[in-house]
Design a protein around this motif. Structure first.
Motif, PDB file in Angstrom:
ATOM      1  N   ALA A  91     -18.617  15.884  32.628  1.00  0.00           N
ATOM      2  CA  ALA A  91     -19.283  16.319  31.397  1.00  0.00           C
ATOM      3  C   ALA A  91     -18.373  17.314  30.685  1.00  0.00           C
ATOM      4  O   ALA A  91     -18.236  18.468  31.111  1.00  0.00           O
ATOM      5  CB  ALA A  91     -20.628  16.951  31.722  1.00  0.00           C
ATOM      6  N   GLY A  92     -17.727  16.853  29.627  1.00  0.00           N
ATOM      7  CA  GLY A  92     -16.831  17.710  28.874  1.00  0.00           C
ATOM      8  C   GLY A  92     -17.580  18.594  27.897  1.00  0.00           C
ATOM      9  O   GLY A  92     -18.666  18.248  27.424  1.00  0.00           O
ATOM     10  N   GLU A  93     -16.976  19.719  27.577  1.00  0.00           N
ATOM     11  CA  GLU A  93     -17.575  20.680  26.653  1.00  0.00           C
ATOM     12  C   GLU A  93     -16.689  20.870  25.430  1.00  0.00           C
ATOM     13  O   GLU A  93     -15.496  20.539  25.463  1.00  0.00           O
ATOM     14  CB  GLU A  93     -17.784  22.023  27.360  1.00  0.00           C
ATOM     15  CG  GLU A  93     -18.740  21.963  28.549  1.00  0.00           C
ATOM     16  CD  GLU A  93     -20.137  21.523  28.159  1.00  0.00           C
ATOM     17  OE1 GLU A  93     -20.546  21.808  27.007  1.00  0.00           O
ATOM     18  OE2 GLU A  93     -20.819  20.880  28.989  1.00  0.00           O
ATOM     19  N   PRO A  94     -17.229  21.409  24.335  1.00  0.00           N
ATOM     20  CA  PRO A  94     -16.403  21.652  23.143  1.00  0.00           C
ATOM     21  C   PRO A  94     -15.198  22.536  23.468  1.00  0.00           C
ATOM     22  O   PRO A  94     -15.306  23.506  24.218  1.00  0.00           O
ATOM     23  CB  PRO A  94     -17.377  22.378  22.205  1.00  0.00           C
ATOM     24  CG  PRO A  94     -18.736  21.946  22.646  1.00  0.00           C
ATOM     25  CD  PRO A  94     -18.636  21.784  24.128  1.00  0.00           C
ATOM     26  N   ALA A  95     -14.057  22.160  22.912  1.00  0.00           N
ATOM     27  CA  ALA A  95     -12.822  22.928  23.128  1.00  0.00           C
ATOM     28  C   ALA A  95     -11.731  22.340  22.240  1.00  0.00           C
ATOM     29  O   ALA A  95     -11.895  21.245  21.685  1.00  0.00           O
ATOM     30  CB  ALA A  95     -12.383  22.877  24.593  1.00  0.00           C
ATOM     31  N   GLU A  96     -10.638  23.063  22.116  1.00  0.00           N
ATOM     32  CA  GLU A  96      -9.455  22.579  21.393  1.00  0.00           C
ATOM     33  C   GLU A  96      -9.780  22.187  19.946  1.00  0.00           C
ATOM     34  O   GLU A  96      -9.169  21.281  19.371  1.00  0.00           O
ATOM     35  CB  GLU A  96      -8.822  21.386  22.125  1.00  0.00           C
ATOM     36  CG  GLU A  96      -8.381  21.667  23.541  1.00  0.00           C
ATOM     37  CD  GLU A  96      -7.166  22.582  23.592  1.00  0.00           C
ATOM     38  OE1 GLU A  96      -6.439  22.672  22.590  1.00  0.00           O
ATOM     39  OE2 GLU A  96      -6.964  23.218  24.644  1.00  0.00           O
ATOM     40  N   GLY A  97     -10.777  22.852  19.372  1.00  0.00           N
ATOM     41  CA  GLY A  97     -11.193  22.525  18.014  1.00  0.00           C
ATOM     42  C   GLY A  97     -12.157  21.368  17.920  1.00  0.00           C
ATOM     43  O   GLY A  97     -12.640  21.058  16.826  1.00  0.00           O
ATOM     44  N   TYR A  98     -12.450  20.719  19.053  1.00  0.00           N
ATOM     45  CA  TYR A  98     -13.423  19.628  19.056  1.00  0.00           C
ATOM     46  C   TYR A  98     -14.812  20.239  19.283  1.00  0.00           C
ATOM     47  O   TYR A  98     -15.022  20.974  20.255  1.00  0.00           O
ATOM     48  CB  TYR A  98     -13.086  18.611  20.155  1.00  0.00           C
ATOM     49  CG  TYR A  98     -14.038  17.447  20.194  1.00  0.00           C
ATOM     50  CD1 TYR A  98     -13.961  16.437  19.240  1.00  0.00           C
ATOM     51  CD2 TYR A  98     -15.061  17.393  21.146  1.00  0.00           C
ATOM     52  CE1 TYR A  98     -14.863  15.387  19.245  1.00  0.00           C
ATOM     53  CE2 TYR A  98     -15.960  16.345  21.156  1.00  0.00           C
ATOM     54  CZ  TYR A  98     -15.855  15.349  20.198  1.00  0.00           C
ATOM     55  OH  TYR A  98     -16.756  14.313  20.198  1.00  0.00           O
TER      56      TYR A  98
END
Length: 302
Positions: A91-98
């Protein structure tokens, strides 16, 4: 056409963004190859991660809620399914401007079936009926309401607006009076007055995987929930030829009213999709044209 052209509010994604997201949140997979997977999907971007995984990132804000729904429900649905369904591995989380959550799934092999080019249409119809029947048999409590699972009348304004828009696109050759008549027939059909049933709610060819002509997996459960069973009759017109369509109907024991609502729902989706995607998503536009032809041919034959 690029995904950026499909919707006015798309967030740009590319291979480099996916590599940074993976490296930052799943370093154990950081060395794996990342490759954009070509898709006719309209809500998510798909990337192959190594040989055994897929990364799915919403292109628009609404897609983030779909991923949350899948994370909650797919593990609970899997034991009831006759075919493979997505299995979330991360489960990925918001990061790197995404800005939104994203997911890593186990890769499911197979290819999308194409209307008019099915090698085993009748067995595939039986497979699809088995999947729909399995969904309907689920009794898990606390189910969300399915997207598109409500009354057909809830689609009336958008469907009529699409018909009028298509009148202004004569090069598409849509018989707008004929499709309006089919839509009116769906509106007249009695509403579903029994308990709602579990639905996938988005059985487009792009959400089906086949091998040797047989159904091996169903993907993208973001619209799932409970509602009118007519909502899961989409493959009858967006994929199956007439003979296999009847096999699908008979296997599910669909009554006339539900069939009429299902045909109307499938037509509505196609009518709305065609003017919207005709210049930006050839896969969606091609399938919309196929649905319109299939629905009108069936109406003329009945």
């Amino acid at each position: 056409m690029s995904a950026r052209q499909m919707h006015p509010d798309l967030h740009p994604i590319d291979d480099d963004l996916v590599r940074r997201l993976i490296a930052g949140q799943f370093p154990q997979w950081a060395g794996l190859a990342v490759e954009r997977f070509p898709s006719g999907g309209t809500v998510n971007g798909m990337y192959r991660l190594g040989d055994g995984m897929a990364v799915r990132l919403p292109l628009v804000k609404g897609g983030a809620k779909d991923l949350s729904t899948e994370r909650d429900w797919l593990p609970r649905l899997a034991p009831f399914m006759p075919t493979a369904i997505p299995e979330a591995l991360g489960a990925g989380e918001p990061a790197e401007g995404y800005p939104w959550p994203w997911s890593v799934y186990r890769w499911l092999p197979g290819e999308n079936p194409e209307a008019g080019a099915l090698s085993e249409p009748v067995p595939l119809a039986e497979d699809l009926a088995g999947f729909v029947a399995a969904m309907r048999s689920i009794t898990l409590p606390g189910a969300p309401e399915a997207h598109r699972g409500g009354p057909v009348a809830s689609l009336d304004a958008s469907t009529r607006a699409a018909i009028e828009e298509l009148r202004g696109i004569p090069q598409e050759g849509v018989d707008c009076d004929a499709v309006a008549a089919v839509w009116e027939d769906a509106l007249r059909a009695p509403r579903w007055d029994r308990p709602p049933v579990w639905l996938h709610a988005d059985l487009m060819p792009g959400n089906l995987l086949v091998d040797g002509g047989r159904l091996t997996a169903v993907i993208d459960f973001g619209c799932m929930g409970v509602g009118d069973p007519a909502c899961d009759l989409f493959p009858a017109w967006n994929l199956l030829p007439a003979g296999a369509r009847e096999v699908f109907r008979e296997a599910l024991g669909v009554d006339d009213a539900t069939w009429s609502r299902g045909r109307g729902r499938t037509l509505s989706q196609a009518l709305i999709a065609l003017p919207y995607y005709r210049r930006t998503n050839p896969v969606m536009a091609r399938n919309a044209r196929h649905v319109i032809r299939a629905v009108l041919a069936e109406a003329e034959a009945s």
